[in-house]
Design an enzyme around this catalytic site. Structure first.
Site, PDB file in Angstrom:
ATOM      1  CE  LYS A 183      -4.046  -2.056   0.385  1.00  0.00           C
ATOM      2  NZ  LYS A 183      -5.172  -1.862  -0.558  1.00  0.00           N
ATOM      3  CG  HIS A 314     -10.818  -5.896  -4.932  1.00  0.00           C
ATOM      4  ND1 HIS A 314     -11.977  -5.827  -4.189  1.00  0.00           N
ATOM      5  CD2 HIS A 314      -9.839  -5.385  -4.145  1.00  0.00           C
ATOM      6  CE1 HIS A 314     -11.727  -5.292  -3.017  1.00  0.00           C
ATOM      7  NE2 HIS A 314     -10.439  -5.010  -2.958  1.00  0.00           N
TER       8      HIS A 314
END
Length: 384
Positions: A183, A314
Site C-alpha cells: 500500500k 479484487h
C-alpha cells in the site's frame, strides 16, 4: 405428431432460500491511505452476506457477497426483501433471475448495494448448477488453466512497520505466493518511495511487486509518483486516482511503461464498460460480489478480453480463483486469507500459483465459526 406427456421433463424449482448476515472480525485494525488521510476509520470487521438456495429436487448452492466498514445491514435487508422472487423459479435460468431480482428493486438502481445483494444469490445459483453437474465452477464455465498466479496484499498495509513488511513479504514468498503488493498513498510521499525501494531491494529484482494508492493522489501527484516508480519495475500501479476518473487513468496508462490497474470500486458492468472504453487501465480489477455476481463479471471479462486487457480480480479469492482460471490470458488473483475462517476448505498455494479447486461448485462449505459469527438469518419457502 403427438408428444407423450411422460417424456416431457419438468424443470426443477427453487423451494427454499436462506440469507444470513455474518460479521468476520479482523485480528488487527486495517489501515490504508484512506485512513491516513482521514477519509475512513481503520477496518475492524467484514460484513458477509451468505445465500443458500435449495430446489425441490434437493440440489443446493452457496453464494456470498460482502461489505467493508458499512453496508452489511443494508445488504442483508435488501437480500431478505427480494429473496421471495426466487421461489418457484427454475434455478437454471441464472441470467433471467439476475434480471428479475434487479427489476424487483429497480428504484434503487442497477449498481451499488442493490446488485451486491443480488451477487450472493447469483453466485449461489452458479454453485448449485456446477454441483449438480459434478464440476468445479471453473470447469462448468470452461477453464483455461488449473492454477492462477497469485499475489499477497494483507501483509503490505500502511499500518505495518517497514521491518515487519520485510518479514511479511519474505514469509509470503516462502509460502509459495508469487507476488507482493504494498500500500502507498501516504501524506508524506517520501515514505512511500522509501518503503517500495526497501522491499524491492529486500526481495530482489525478479520478484513480482505491485503498489496500491487506494485513490489518494490527484493528477499531478500521480504523474510524479508514476514517474518515480518506473525504476522499480512494478507489475502495476493500482488506483492512483479516483475510481471514476477514467480520463486521468487513461492518461497515466498512455504515458508510463508501468501498467495501470483499477476497477475494484466499480459496482456494475456498465461502469467497467466506460473504464474499458476510455482505455483507462492495463489491468482490469473487477470484484465479483461487488459488481453483482458471476453473471455481470462474465460480461465484464468478455469486454476486457475484446479490448486486450489483463485481469486482476479484487479480493474474494475463493470465488476469483475460478473466474480467473476461465479468463483467456493469464490473470493475477489476489491472495487474502481473511475469509478462511468462514469455510471448512482451504485453497492450495504452490510455486507462486493458486491451485483451482476440483471439488464441485465453489468447493466451499460454511464452518461452525461462520455460524457463530452470524447475527441475522431469514428463511423463505420450505425445505425439500
Amino acid at each position: 405428431m403427438t408428444t407423450n406427456p411422460s417424456s416431457i421433463s419438468i424443470a426443477d424449482q427453487i423451494t427454499w432460500v436462506r440469507v444470513s448476515s455474518c460479521y468476520l472480525p479482523l485480528a488487527n485494525p486495517i489501515s490504508d491511505a484512506k485512513v491516513l488521510t482521514g477519509r475512513q476509520k481503520p477496518m475492524t470487521e467484514i460484513a458477509m452476506l451468505f445465500a443458500e438456495i435449495e430446489t425441490k429436487d434437493g440440489h443446493r448452492g452457496l453464494g456470498f457477497s460482502y461489505s467493508k466498514r458499512a453496508g452489511g445491514p443494508g445488504q442483508f435487508a435488501h437480500a431478505k426483501e427480494i429473496a421471495p422472487a426466487l421461489i418457484g423459479e427454475d434455478p437454471n435460468d441464472i441470467s433471467k433471475l439476475w434480471t428479475k431480482l434487479c427489476w424487483a428493486a429497480a428504484s434503487v438502481g442497477r449498481s451499488g448495494m442493490g446488485v451486491q445483494a443480488i451477487g450472493a444469490f447469483d453466485v449461489a445459483l452458479y454453485d448449485l448448477k456446477a454441483r449438480r453437474a459434478g464440476l468445479s465452477l471453473s470447469k462448468l464455465l470452461g477453464s483455461q488453466r488449473d492454477s492462477v498466479r497469485c499475489y499477497n496484499t494483507s501483509g503490505g498495509f500502511l499500518h505495518t512497520p517497514l521491518d515487519q513488511l520485510k518479514v511479511n513479504a519474505a514469509a509470503s514468498r516462502e509460502r509459495g505466493i508469487g507476488g507482493i503488493k504494498l500500500k502507498v498513498g501516504q501524506p508524506d510521499r517520501k515514505l512511500d518511495i522509501q518503503r517500495v525501494e526497501a522491499i524491492r531491494k529486500h526481495l530482489g529484482d525478479d520478484a513480482p511487486l505491485m503498489v496500491d494508492a487506494n485513490q489518494q493522489w490527484d493528477r499531478p501527484t500521480a504523474q510524479r509518483m508514476c514517474r518515480i516508480f518506473e525504476q522499480f519495475d512494478l507489475v502495476w500501479i493500482e488506483e492512483p486516482l479516483d475510481a471514476y476518473d477514467f480520463e486521468g487513468h487513461a492518461a497515466l496508462a498512455a504515458t508510463f511503461d508501468t501498467p495501470i490497474a483499477t476497477g475494484e470500486m466499480l459496482t456494475s458492468a456498465a461502469e467497467h464498460g466506460e473504464l474499458i472504453r476510455h482505455r483507462a487501465a492495463d489491468y482490469l480489477m473487477p470484484d465479483g460480489p461487488r459488481v453483482g455476481g458471476i453473471t455481470p463479471f462474465l460480461k465484464i471479462a468478455a469486454q476486457a478480453e475484446n479490448a486486450g486487457l489483463s485481469l486482476g480480480p479484487h479480493f474474494a479469492m475463493e470465488l476469483h480463483v475460478h473466474l480467473g482460471a476461465v479468463y483467456a490470458t493469464e490473470p493475477w488473483v489476489e491472495h487474502f486469507d481473511w475469509l478462511e475462517p468462514l469455510f471448512n476448505e482451504r485453497l492450495e498455494i504452490k510455486d507462486g500459483r493458486m491451485l483451482v479447486p476440483t471439488r464441485p461448485g465453489l468447493g466451499l462449505s460454511l464452518s461452525e465459526q461462520a455460524q457463530a459469527w452470524t447475527r441475522e438469518v431469514a428463511e423463505i419457502g420450505k425445505r425439500a
